[in-house]
Write a protein that holds these residues in place. Structure first.
Motif, short mmCIF file in Angstrom:
data_model
loop_
_atom_site.label_atom_id
_atom_site.label_comp_id
_atom_site.label_asym_id
_atom_site.label_seq_id
_atom_site.Cartn_x
_atom_site.Cartn_y
_atom_site.Cartn_z
N ARG A 50 2.34 81.93 -44.77
CA ARG A 50 3.41 81.92 -45.69
C ARG A 50 4.60 81.79 -44.89
NH1 ARG A 50 4.50 87.43 -47.13
NH2 ARG A 50 6.90 87.03 -47.29
N ASP A 51 4.64 82.45 -43.60
CA ASP A 51 6.06 82.29 -43.04
C ASP A 51 6.20 80.79 -42.35
OD1 ASP A 51 6.91 84.95 -43.41
OD2 ASP A 51 6.10 85.71 -41.70
N ARG A 52 5.09 80.27 -41.80
CA ARG A 52 5.15 78.81 -41.55
C ARG A 52 5.55 77.84 -42.53
NH1 ARG A 52 2.29 74.62 -42.58
NH2 ARG A 52 2.06 72.82 -41.15
N ASP A 53 5.03 78.12 -43.81
CA ASP A 53 5.41 77.19 -45.10
C ASP A 53 6.77 77.39 -45.39
OD1 ASP A 53 2.85 76.23 -44.95
OD2 ASP A 53 2.16 77.46 -46.69
N LYS A 54 7.10 78.52 -45.17
CA LYS A 54 9.05 78.92 -45.59
C LYS A 54 9.73 78.48 -44.79
CE LYS A 54 9.83 83.18 -46.53
NZ LYS A 54 9.89 84.73 -46.47
N ALA A 55 9.28 78.22 -43.38
CA ALA A 55 10.16 77.68 -42.26
C ALA A 55 10.18 76.10 -42.44
CB ALA A 55 9.61 78.09 -40.79
N ILE A 56 8.96 75.53 -42.74
CA ILE A 56 9.00 73.97 -42.99
C ILE A 56 9.83 73.83 -43.86
CG2 ILE A 56 7.44 72.06 -43.34
CD1 ILE A 56 5.50 73.30 -41.33
N ASN A 57 9.66 74.47 -45.02
CA ASN A 57 10.52 74.14 -46.28
C ASN A 57 11.90 74.13 -46.20
OD1 ASN A 57 8.45 73.42 -48.20
ND2 ASN A 57 8.25 75.56 -48.81
N LYS A 58 12.35 75.05 -45.13
CA LYS A 58 13.95 75.10 -44.79
C LYS A 58 14.17 74.11 -44.01
CE LYS A 58 14.47 80.25 -44.91
NZ LYS A 58 14.80 81.43 -44.03
N LEU A 59 13.26 73.80 -43.10
CA LEU A 59 13.61 72.57 -42.21
C LEU A 59 13.87 71.15 -43.17
CD1 LEU A 59 11.24 73.19 -39.34
CD2 LEU A 59 13.54 73.19 -39.11
N LEU A 60 12.92 71.18 -43.93
CA LEU A 60 12.83 69.94 -44.94
C LEU A 60 14.11 69.90 -45.69
CD1 LEU A 60 9.62 69.64 -46.26
CD2 LEU A 60 10.53 68.12 -44.63
N LYS A 61 14.61 71.43 -46.07
CA LYS A 61 16.02 71.25 -46.93
C LYS A 61 17.19 70.78 -46.02
CE LYS A 61 14.68 74.65 -50.31
NZ LYS A 61 14.76 76.01 -50.76
N VAL A 62 17.00 71.17 -44.75
CA VAL A 62 18.25 70.53 -43.77
C VAL A 62 18.45 69.12 -43.63
CG1 VAL A 62 19.27 71.14 -41.56
CG2 VAL A 62 18.39 73.06 -42.79
N TYR A 63 16.93 68.81 -43.07
CA TYR A 63 16.79 67.48 -42.30
C TYR A 63 16.52 66.37 -43.38
CZ TYR A 63 17.32 69.71 -38.01
OH TYR A 63 17.70 70.39 -36.88
N GLU A 64 15.83 66.43 -44.66
CA GLU A 64 15.58 65.43 -45.49
C GLU A 64 16.72 64.93 -46.13
OE1 GLU A 64 11.52 65.09 -47.83
OE2 GLU A 64 12.82 66.49 -48.64
N PRO A 65 18.04 65.76 -46.71
CA PRO A 65 18.79 64.86 -47.34
C PRO A 65 19.50 63.93 -46.15
CG PRO A 65 18.76 67.36 -47.58
CD PRO A 65 17.84 67.07 -46.61
N ILE A 66 19.77 64.62 -44.98
CA ILE A 66 20.57 63.62 -43.94
C ILE A 66 20.05 62.30 -43.77
CG2 ILE A 66 21.21 63.57 -41.60
CD1 ILE A 66 21.48 66.77 -41.82
N ILE A 67 18.68 62.32 -43.48
CA ILE A 67 17.74 61.27 -43.06
C ILE A 67 17.80 60.26 -44.57
CG2 ILE A 67 15.62 60.27 -42.63
CD1 ILE A 67 15.25 62.95 -41.01
N GLY A 68 17.31 60.96 -45.39
CA GLY A 68 17.40 60.07 -46.89
C GLY A 68 18.51 59.58 -47.18
N MET A 69 19.81 60.41 -47.05
CA MET A 69 21.07 59.59 -47.39
C MET A 69 21.49 58.61 -46.44
SD MET A 69 24.80 61.32 -47.24
CE MET A 69 24.77 61.71 -45.48
N LEU A 70 21.30 58.67 -45.14
CA LEU A 70 21.52 57.51 -44.22
C LEU A 70 20.70 56.34 -44.28
CD1 LEU A 70 22.47 59.57 -40.99
CD2 LEU A 70 24.07 58.28 -42.57
N GLU A 71 19.22 56.67 -44.60
CA GLU A 71 18.54 55.53 -45.07
C GLU A 71 18.67 54.78 -46.42
OE1 GLU A 71 14.76 57.19 -44.46
OE2 GLU A 71 14.56 56.82 -42.45
N ALA A 72 19.26 55.41 -47.28
CA ALA A 72 19.48 54.94 -48.53
C ALA A 72 20.84 53.97 -48.38
CB ALA A 72 19.64 55.92 -49.59
N GLU A 73 21.56 54.44 -47.67
CA GLU A 73 22.96 53.52 -47.52
C GLU A 73 22.68 52.46 -46.77
OE1 GLU A 73 26.28 55.44 -45.22
OE2 GLU A 73 26.19 57.05 -46.64
#
Length: 76
Positions: A50-73
């Motif tokens: 459960r803690d692993r899944d929560k930590a990975i979800n937090k990581l995705l919330k931080v890094y996915e928008p950055i990578i996705g935004m730059l790639e989309a641009e």
């Protein structure tokens, strides 16, 4: 005394694209390293699933928008 002279073939657009690609790669690497650490902590029994899944979800919330935004641009 040295002066700061730009090379004659310097292209600001290409320099910006290179900087943004570097940021994408850095963000991706930061995410991968962080995820590896979380996976290691889970496999070592330091954190539960459960803690692993929560930590990975937090990581995705931080890094996915950055990578996705730059790639989309840049259509990368």
């Amino acid at each position: 005394m040295a002066t700061n002279v730009l090379p004659t073939n310097w292209n600001p657009r290409l320099a910006l694209e290179a900087a943004e690609m570097t940021q994408i790669k850095k963000s991706e690497m930061d995410y991968r390293l962080s995820k590896m650490m979380v996976d290691y902590l889970h496999s070592s029994g330091v954190i539960n699933k459960r803690d692993r899944d929560k930590a990975i979800n937090k990581l995705l919330k931080v890094y996915e928008p950055i990578i996705g935004m730059l790639e989309a641009e840049h259509g990368k």
